[in-house]
Design a protein around this motif. Structure first.
Motif, mmCIF file in Angstrom:
data_model
loop_
_atom_site.group_PDB
_atom_site.id
_atom_site.type_symbol
_atom_site.label_atom_id
_atom_site.label_comp_id
_atom_site.label_asym_id
_atom_site.label_seq_id
_atom_site.Cartn_x
_atom_site.Cartn_y
_atom_site.Cartn_z
ATOM 1 N N ALA A 20 0.851 -1.197 0.000
ATOM 2 C CA ALA A 20 0.000 0.000 0.000
ATOM 3 C C ALA A 20 0.891 1.253 0.000
ATOM 4 O O ALA A 20 1.989 1.220 -0.551
ATOM 5 C CB ALA A 20 -0.943 -0.057 1.185
ATOM 6 N N ARG A 21 0.448 2.338 0.598
ATOM 7 C CA ARG A 21 1.267 3.553 0.603
ATOM 8 C C ARG A 21 2.484 3.339 1.497
ATOM 9 O O ARG A 21 2.439 2.536 2.429
ATOM 10 C CB ARG A 21 0.431 4.736 1.113
ATOM 11 N N ASP A 141 -2.547 9.120 14.777
ATOM 12 C CA ASP A 141 -1.226 8.908 14.180
ATOM 13 C C ASP A 141 -0.805 10.066 13.263
ATOM 14 O O ASP A 141 0.300 10.081 12.765
ATOM 15 C CB ASP A 141 -1.188 7.573 13.429
ATOM 16 N N ARG A 142 -1.665 11.046 13.042
ATOM 17 C CA ARG A 142 -1.239 12.232 12.293
ATOM 18 C C ARG A 142 -0.502 13.221 13.187
ATOM 19 O O ARG A 142 0.068 14.185 12.711
ATOM 20 C CB ARG A 142 -2.450 12.925 11.679
ATOM 21 N N ARG A 150 6.550 10.096 8.305
ATOM 22 C CA ARG A 150 5.764 9.265 7.401
ATOM 23 C C ARG A 150 5.242 10.094 6.228
ATOM 24 O O ARG A 150 5.312 9.680 5.082
ATOM 25 C CB ARG A 150 4.589 8.663 8.179
ATOM 26 N N PHE A 151 4.720 11.274 6.517
ATOM 27 C CA PHE A 151 4.181 12.107 5.441
ATOM 28 C C PHE A 151 5.285 12.495 4.465
ATOM 29 O O PHE A 151 5.077 12.560 3.269
ATOM 30 C CB PHE A 151 3.493 13.358 6.012
ATOM 31 N N GLY A 157 10.342 14.832 0.426
ATOM 32 C CA GLY A 157 11.049 15.469 1.547
ATOM 33 C C GLY A 157 10.632 16.895 1.842
ATOM 34 O O GLY A 157 10.831 17.381 2.964
ATOM 35 N N ASN A 158 10.066 17.615 0.858
ATOM 36 C CA ASN A 158 9.702 19.010 1.100
ATOM 37 C C ASN A 158 8.321 19.174 1.694
ATOM 38 O O ASN A 158 7.915 20.282 2.022
ATOM 39 C CB ASN A 158 9.770 19.819 -0.201
ATOM 40 N N TYR A 159 7.639 18.061 1.811
ATOM 41 C CA TYR A 159 6.297 18.120 2.368
ATOM 42 C C TYR A 159 6.376 18.606 3.810
ATOM 43 O O TYR A 159 7.279 18.255 4.556
ATOM 44 C CB TYR A 159 5.651 16.736 2.309
ATOM 45 N N LEU A 160 5.405 19.424 4.179
ATOM 46 C CA LEU A 160 5.344 19.946 5.539
ATOM 47 C C LEU A 160 6.512 20.860 5.887
ATOM 48 O O LEU A 160 6.926 20.949 7.030
ATOM 49 C CB LEU A 160 5.241 18.820 6.580
ATOM 50 N N LYS A 161 7.077 21.510 4.843
ATOM 51 C CA LYS A 161 8.067 22.560 5.130
ATOM 52 C C LYS A 161 7.528 23.862 4.566
ATOM 53 O O LYS A 161 6.771 23.868 3.605
ATOM 54 C CB LYS A 161 9.406 22.219 4.479
#
Ligand SMILES: [Fe+2]
Length: 200
Positions: A20-21, A141-142, A150-151, A157-161
């Motif tokens: 899965a993911r 878990d978020r 995890r995200f 890698g730039n997610y949530l920056k």
């Protein structure tokens, strides 16, 4: 719950979740740990909560989730693959539970929750304490430190920056109001949110 039954379910879902993911298997194990904690203080049937959480995301193994991967955090809930993973997951879960000899009434209950597990309002409207804990454990878990890693693994890698982090933080802060109903669930989510810097 019965250890042998839990082992059978665990063995059935592991290969699916690994397909899965990224991180879905680890996410599932963490959600189960959160649920075990919630069950100590809140009403809920372990025999429903634990198997449902093992099975809740197996539908991702059958879905092309490019649309989900590419959508911004606040848009993910509108993607076709999000609804599909619930639909396929419910079907697959039913098959697995029948194979391991689970009782028909329990199967019906578990499948009905999996089919809507990412729509908290619908789940809360069931007024089923076990279903409520499932949403809380999944969404919990978020907020933990592992979820940020995890995200990034899932979306790059730039997610949530930078800007994206600001947007996600707003979404997650709103989630604290929308996704938790029990006292224990709310308190733990708030604590994790604070510890991971959601209010910084
Ligand atoms: Fe899901």
């Amino acid at each position: 719950m019965d250890k042998a039954l839990e082992e059978s379910i665990k063995n059935s879902v592991k290969p699916l979740l690994e397909k899965a993911r990224d991180g879905d298997w680890e996410h599932t194990l963490r959600a189960i740990e959160y649920a075990r904690y919630l069950l100590q203080y809140e009403e809920g049937d372990e025999e429903i909560v634990i198997p449902t959480l093992y099975l809740h995301d197996i539908g991702w193994s059958r879905v092309n989730f490019d649309d989900f991967r590419e959508a911004s955090p606040d848009r993910k809930r509108e993607t076709p693959s999000l609804s599909l993973h619930m639909k396929y997951g419910a079907v697959l879960a039913g098959e697995i539970l029948r194979d391991v000899g689970c009782e028909p009434e329990k199967i019906r209950s578990i499948v009905s929750i999996i089919a809507i597990h990412d729509e908290p309002d619908k789940v809360f409207a069931m007024e089923n304490p076990s279903a409520t804990l499932i949403v809380e454990a999944d969404r919990m878990d978020r907020y933990g430190p592992e979820s940020i890693d995890r995200f990034r693994a899932m979306f790059g890698g730039n997610y949530l920056k930078g800007d994206q982090w600001q947007k996600a933080a707003v979404y997650l802060r709103e989630g604290l109001e929308l996704w938790f109903r029990t006292k224990t669930g709310k308190a733990l989510a708030e604590k994790l949110a604070r510890d991971t810097g959601l209010y910084d």
